[in-house]
Design an enzyme around this catalytic site. Structure first.
Site, short mmCIF file in Angstrom:
data_model
loop_
_atom_site.label_atom_id
_atom_site.label_comp_id
_atom_site.label_asym_id
_atom_site.label_seq_id
_atom_site.Cartn_x
_atom_site.Cartn_y
_atom_site.Cartn_z
N ASP A 261 0.96 -1.15 -0.14
CA ASP A 261 0.06 -0.14 0.12
C ASP A 261 0.92 1.29 -0.20
O ASP A 261 2.19 1.17 0.14
CB ASP A 261 -1.01 -0.07 1.28
N ASP B 124 -3.66 7.06 -3.62
CA ASP B 124 -5.00 7.58 -3.78
C ASP B 124 -5.62 8.33 -2.56
O ASP B 124 -4.85 8.05 -1.31
CB ASP B 124 -5.98 6.31 -4.10
N ALA C 50 -11.54 3.47 1.20
CA ALA C 50 -12.16 4.35 2.44
C ALA C 50 -13.53 3.63 2.70
O ALA C 50 -14.48 4.42 3.19
CB ALA C 50 -12.52 5.73 1.53
N CYS D 171 -13.81 -23.57 18.67
CA CYS D 171 -12.83 -23.46 17.65
C CYS D 171 -11.80 -24.72 17.93
O CYS D 171 -11.65 -25.01 19.18
CB CYS D 171 -12.09 -22.09 17.52
N CYS E 299 -8.70 -24.94 16.68
CA CYS E 299 -7.35 -24.75 15.81
C CYS E 299 -6.24 -25.12 17.23
O CYS E 299 -6.67 -25.47 18.22
CB CYS E 299 -7.30 -23.07 15.67
N CYS F 101 -6.66 -22.99 20.13
CA CYS F 101 -8.02 -23.21 21.23
C CYS F 101 -8.18 -24.45 21.66
O CYS F 101 -8.67 -25.03 22.64
CB CYS F 101 -9.02 -23.04 20.29
N1 GUN Z 1 -6.54 1.06 3.23
C1 GUN Z 1 -7.78 1.12 3.64
N2 GUN Z 1 -8.37 2.00 2.98
C2 GUN Z 1 -7.57 2.35 1.94
C3 GUN Z 1 -8.05 3.30 0.75
O1 GUN Z 1 -8.89 3.76 0.51
N3 GUN Z 1 -6.57 3.37 -0.06
C4 GUN Z 1 -5.56 2.77 0.06
N4 GUN Z 1 -4.66 3.03 -0.69
N5 GUN Z 1 -5.18 2.18 1.27
C5 GUN Z 1 -6.35 1.85 1.94
ZN ZN Z 2 -9.04 -21.25 17.59
#
Ligand code: GUN
Ligand code: ZN
Length: 476
Positions: A88, A123, A194, A277, A279, A282
């Site tokens: 990201d 963005d 978002a 659970c 796993c 757990c």
């Molecule tokens: N991570 C959570 N929301 C967003 C987003 O709107 N844009 C980007 N690039 N990363 C995110």
């Molecule tokens: Zn578990």
């Protein structure tokens, strides 16, 4: 080809996403790795079921030691993995802190230099309910940056992929506009942005509306990522709405707060007497023993459980797609929260989209409540029945399945030809007795159309009390 779809159900699909570090089967969950914080080591993620990770290039860039290492050896060496890694851009930090100290050009270039498998532009995540003018201005800037990212990305002429974020706040026309722009950009993954504030406040219907607006506009040839969605309770519903990629910081964030994830919601460790659970974590500890562990060890174990249960749910969703039982799984999952039911009801306004994607041949139809009426199989059946050639001048339609008739009546479906009583969907529909009124009303709508179509014949109706009541109700 970057993405191939190998199976479909509802609007969900199983696909193969090709990256420079291998093929990932979707729907996939990418655990979020914070490169600055030692928690669950990235190289252990495979053990829980991860096939791909996501990390934050902005955090790497800002930390001198990490930046130099990543530039020298690549992001995979930095994390100690050879599986695909998406990065990201710092946009989330932009949303949380309002500002970042980097340009789009710098961060897109950097992600390419460190060998990210999926690069993300910087963005602008416009928050929900932003005023229209803000959302429009932000979106213009986002699109400008995406076009810039496209040029930079392709100048590297590597095999790695470009993610194209979709913004527009809660304005659906702007989400569609953003989707149209994204279609024109040479990217590989659409990423709906978002939505974290909406998910955090359980505004699932708003997220569903956004996803449906996007899915009705973007090319089906590329995968769609729902940024920041990582709670297992929403994997089934959003996969069914067409999401292919999820990313989860939830496993860690919730664990640090003693919160235990399940596919039907979140439990506080303090209120658990029995772990639901099996796993390894757990099975090893009772809740009582877990509570006595030291804080950081406890968080580590809860995070492990959170990962196990999240990947288990992803596999369950994939299997449901394979066996064409995703409607049944979704209708079960949405019962764990009223707002999920409300969100799922959004599909009523998108019949054509659903009709286009949902396969028509399935094995079985389990009626699980009024939401089952929204399945295309119901409407498709009613339309098909209207096109059946009938030669007789007099036809018998009966609600009593034990007597001889040309057509029978079934809740939800309405008129069913005798010869289709052994076929999917109506013939293979399993229902409980005493189904909701809505199932009768939907069926009677179909019956009415059938009678109009055959108004020149004698239609003899043999109806029990309940059918008669609903037929009268609708004729009034
Ligand atoms: N991570 C959570 N929301 C967003 C987003 O709107 N844009 C980007 N690039 N990363 C995110
Ligand atoms: Zn578990």
């Amino acid at each position: 080809m970057v993405f191939e779809v190998t199976a479909k159900d509802v609007m969900g699909r199983i696909g193969k996403l090709h990256t420079p570090h291998g093929v990932v089967e979707t729907p996939a969950l990418m655990p979020v790795i914070n490169p600055n914080i030692e928690f669950i080591p990235p190289y252990e993620m495979k053990k829980y079921g991860a096939e791909m990770l996501i990390t934050n290039s902005y955090i790497i860039y800002r930390t001198k030691r990490l930046r130099e290492l990543a530039l020298k050896e690549g992001v995979h060496k930095l994390l100690g993995v050879d599986m695909p890694v998406m990065t990201d851009s710092g946009s989330f930090q932009l949303m949380v802190y309002g500002d970042v100290e980097i340009t789009n050009r710098e961060i897109v270039t950097f992600q390419n230099e460190i060998g990210s498998d999926v690069v993300t532009p910087l963005d602008i995540p416009t928050p929900p309910d932003a005023d229209r003018e803000t959302a429009i201005n932000d979106l213009e800037e986002t699109v400008r940056r995406e076009k810039e990212a496209e040029k930079i990305h392709h100048s590297f002429s590597r095999e790695n992929l470009l993610s194209v974020p979709i913004q527009g706040s809660t304005h659906l026309d702007l989400r569609k506009k953003s989707s149209e722009e994204a279609n024109r950009i040479q990217g590989d993954v659409f990423a709906i942005g978002a939505v974290v504030p909406l998910l955090d406040s359980y505004r699932f219907a708003d997220v569903a509306r956004i996803v449906l607006a996007v899915k009705s506009t973007v090319s089906p040839a590329r995968p769609v990522h729902l940024f920041g969605a990582g709670h297992p309770m929403i994997f089934a519903i959003f996969t069914a709405l067409g999401i292919d990629l999820f990313d989860s910081a939830a496993y860690a964030l919730f664990a640090k707060d003693d919160r235990y994830l399940t596919p039907s919601g979140t439990l506080k460790l303090e209120e658990i007497q029995h772990f639901p659970c099996s796993c390894p974590v757990c099975l090893k500890y009772t809740p009582e023993e877990m509570r006595k562990l030291e804080k950081s060890e406890r968080a580590h174990h809860i995070a492990e459980h959170n990962l196990y249960v999240s990947f288990e749910e992803i596999r369950r969703v994939k299997q449901a797609i394979k066996s064409n039982e995703l409607f049944e799984l979704v209708e079960m999952r949405i019962r764990s929260h009223p707002y999920l039911i409300q969100a799922w009801r959004e599909i009523r306004n998108h019949f054509q989209l659903l009709e286009k994607h949902d396969p028509s041949a399935k094995r079985i139809f389990f009626y699980l409540g009024r939401e089952s009426l929204y399945r295309p199989a119901v409407k498709r059946h009613q339309e098909k029945v209207l096109n059946i050639e009938v030669e007789k001048r007099e036809i018998v339609v009966s609600s009593d399945l034990g007597m001889r008739a040309d057509f029978y009546l079934k809740p939800a479906f309405g008129v069913v030809p005798a010869e289709l009583m052994e076929c999917y969907p109506a013939g293979h529909a399993e229902m409980y007795g005493d189904v909701e009124d809505e199932a009768y009303l939907t069926a009677v709508e179909g019956l009415k159309k059938f009678m109009e179509k055959h108004r020149n014949r004698r239609v003899k109706l043999i109806l029990d009390e309940r059918w008669r009541r609903f037929l009268n109700e609708i004729q009034d």
